[in-house]
Design an enzyme around this catalytic site. Structure first.
Site, PDB file in Angstrom:
ATOM      1  N   THR A   1     -49.666  25.606  56.209  1.00  0.00           N
ATOM      2  CA  THR A   1     -48.764  26.747  56.196  1.00  0.00           C
ATOM      3  C   THR A   1     -48.892  27.493  54.884  1.00  0.00           C
ATOM      4  O   THR A   1     -49.271  26.919  53.867  1.00  0.00           O
ATOM      5  CB  THR A   1     -47.297  26.310  56.425  1.00  0.00           C
ATOM      6  OG1 THR A   1     -46.456  27.461  56.363  1.00  0.00           O
ATOM      7  CG2 THR A   1     -46.850  25.310  55.370  1.00  0.00           C
ATOM      8  N   ARG A   2     -48.590  28.787  54.929  1.00  0.00           N
ATOM      9  CA  ARG A   2     -48.497  29.557  53.691  1.00  0.00           C
ATOM     10  C   ARG A   2     -47.128  30.217  53.623  1.00  0.00           C
ATOM     11  O   ARG A   2     -46.885  31.085  52.804  1.00  0.00           O
ATOM     12  CB  ARG A   2     -49.609  30.603  53.616  1.00  0.00           C
ATOM     13  CG  ARG A   2     -49.576  31.628  54.719  1.00  0.00           C
ATOM     14  CD  ARG A   2     -50.604  32.727  54.497  1.00  0.00           C
ATOM     15  NE  ARG A   2     -50.387  33.863  55.343  1.00  0.00           N
ATOM     16  CZ  ARG A   2     -50.877  34.027  56.564  1.00  0.00           C
ATOM     17  NH1 ARG A   2     -51.624  33.086  57.082  1.00  0.00           N
ATOM     18  NH2 ARG A   2     -50.622  35.119  57.253  1.00  0.00           N
TER      19      ARG A   2
ATOM     20  N   HIS B   1     -39.510  27.137  58.875  1.00  0.00           N
ATOM     21  CA  HIS B   1     -38.302  27.380  59.652  1.00  0.00           C
ATOM     22  C   HIS B   1     -38.207  26.345  60.769  1.00  0.00           C
ATOM     23  O   HIS B   1     -39.076  25.496  60.896  1.00  0.00           O
ATOM     24  CB  HIS B   1     -38.328  28.813  60.195  1.00  0.00           C
ATOM     25  CG  HIS B   1     -38.369  29.851  59.108  1.00  0.00           C
ATOM     26  ND1 HIS B   1     -37.277  30.144  58.331  1.00  0.00           N
ATOM     27  CD2 HIS B   1     -39.394  30.614  58.630  1.00  0.00           C
ATOM     28  CE1 HIS B   1     -37.617  31.071  57.438  1.00  0.00           C
ATOM     29  NE2 HIS B   1     -38.898  31.360  57.590  1.00  0.00           N
TER      30      HIS B   1
ATOM     31  N   ARG C   1     -50.099  29.682  66.990  1.00  0.00           N
ATOM     32  CA  ARG C   1     -50.443  30.995  67.537  1.00  0.00           C
ATOM     33  C   ARG C   1     -50.964  31.872  66.404  1.00  0.00           C
ATOM     34  O   ARG C   1     -50.416  31.877  65.307  1.00  0.00           O
ATOM     35  CB  ARG C   1     -49.165  31.582  68.130  1.00  0.00           C
ATOM     36  CG  ARG C   1     -49.348  32.768  69.020  1.00  0.00           C
ATOM     37  CD  ARG C   1     -47.959  33.258  69.438  1.00  0.00           C
ATOM     38  NE  ARG C   1     -48.057  34.506  70.170  1.00  0.00           N
ATOM     39  CZ  ARG C   1     -48.028  34.612  71.492  1.00  0.00           C
ATOM     40  NH1 ARG C   1     -47.889  33.537  72.239  1.00  0.00           N
ATOM     41  NH2 ARG C   1     -48.132  35.783  72.066  1.00  0.00           N
TER      42      ARG C   1
END
Ligand code: ZN
Length: 385
Positions: free
Chosen positions: A197-198, A202, A290
């Site tokens: 992730t960057r 959430h 996605r």
């Protein structure tokens, strides 16, 4: 120089069969810094690639790539020996700079970050690289812009680099592949899923990680902290936010580590690189979301998943877990995705990035079904500082 830490080709073994280790220790670096070598100043993105090369994150690469590797990666998505490799890793040579033999690599402040044994200087086909790797030569694409703005020549050769110590709030989390492998072994994990992730995490990302963790022994929460594009949340804020999310996982089943590497936004090809880098860190599985590593509307939502699914499993050596976007559904009363929820969109809690940023900037908490309050508080503090 290259230590062969492992030759395991089974699932969980390093890419190409050998984990590369090309670290320079502090004493060696000090000697080289004052040794009268010619210097080349590297960009922040090149410095991050250099560290990934030296730490083994880019195994089996041992340095910046030359002309034949560049052409082979562009056209066949493979190294000249046939090993799967999706994105060229190049070092720009500014106009008017001559290099030969050994070159000291320095950051913009002049600190020595590594040393390069010059093997070759070659003209870098930047437009071809943009088209074949990124699928576009549009300079509005942030990854393409970096390629097109790079010098017309690149310098190739094996490197050694300073990997430790890394300062700052992220430093202690920046584990090398050998270090994450050691942690996984200590914990007795046979299967480990990696999550790239960057962005802050959430509820949607938490859900995907928990789905994956239902069928694996452990999770590597592995945010990328190298140079990203303007508008992305600062690394130290993100690291604090990841720490807050860990309170919702059993402590013994998650490792939080940072990957220092540049973000390229190359979509499908970068998803392959992200998977291989996690394979090198000891992951057996990798979450592909996605529009993974995408930006704007350059890639289709499932292009990255399709490319990964098209690759021979034994060559990839890490199992892609393909997910759609997740959301809280009022009808289900649970987190879900389009794969599991039958309700219309009106039942689903969806916030755009713009809506979320507006809430945070106003100091308002997003719904707890969207973002954990502990995370939101950190993001609000950062947005208002
Ligand atoms: Zn539903």
């Amino acid at each position: 120089m290259q230590q062969m830490l492992s030759k395991d080709r089974s699932l969980g073994g390093p890419h190409g069969g050998q984990l590369v280790d090309r670290r320079l220790d502090v004493e060696e670096a000090r000697g080289l810094a004052s040794g009268g070598l010619a210097s080349l100043v590297v960009t922040a993105a090149e410095a991050a690639d250099l560290r990934a090369l030296a730490s083994g994150a880019y195994s089996p690469l041992v340095g910046f790539q030359g002309a034949s590797e560049h052409a082979s990666v562009l056209e066949a998505m493979r190294l000249p020996d046939g090993t799967l490799w999706p994105i060229p890793v190049c070092l720009g040579l500014p106009e008017g700079v001559a290099v030969d033999g050994r070159v000291a690599l320095r950051d913009r402040r002049g600190a020595l970050v590594g040393v390069l044994e010059v093997a070759e200087v070659f003209p870098r086909d930047r437009t071809g690289e943009a088209q074949l790797v990124y699928g576009t030569a549009d300079p509005a694409h942030p990854g393409v812009a970096r390629v097109l703005q790079a010098p017309a020549r690149a310098v190739a050769g094996p490197v050694r680099a300073v990997v430790e110590p890394l300062g700052g709030p992220v430093g202690s989390r920046a584990l090398t592949p050998a270090q994450t492998r050691e942690v996984f072994a200590e914990r007795g994990w046979a299967t480990v899923v990696g999550f790239q992730t960057r962005n802050p995490v959430h509820r949607a990302h938490e859900y995907l990680m928990k789905c994956a963790l239902e069928v694996t022994d452990g999770l590597l929460l592995h945010p990328l902290v190298g140079p990203t594009k303007d508008g992305d949340v600062a690394a130290e804020v993100r690291m604090a936010a990841y720490g807050a999310v860990l309170g919702y996982f059993p402590a013994g089943r998650v490792v939080l580590a940072a990957l220092v590497a540049p973000m390229r936004y190359a979509g499908p090809r970068e998803a392959v690189l992200h998977a291989l880098v996690r394979k090198n860190h000891g992951c057996t599985h990798f979450i592909v979301g996605r529009d993974h590593a995408g930006v704007g509307g350059y890639y289709g939502p499932f292009d990255a998943q399709q490319l990964l699914a098209s690759l021979p499993a034994e060559e990839l050596g890490v199992v892609p877990l393909r997910f759609d976007n997740a959301f809280w559904c009022r009808g289900c009363g649970a987190m879900a995705t389009a794969k599991t929820c039958p309700h219309p969109e009106a039942e689903r809690l969806l916030l755009s990035g713009t809506q979320l940023r507006a809430l945070l900037a106003a100091g308002r908490l997003p719904p707890p079904e969207f973002t954990r309050p502990e995370v939101a508080q950190l993001l609000i503090a950062a947005a208002r500082s």
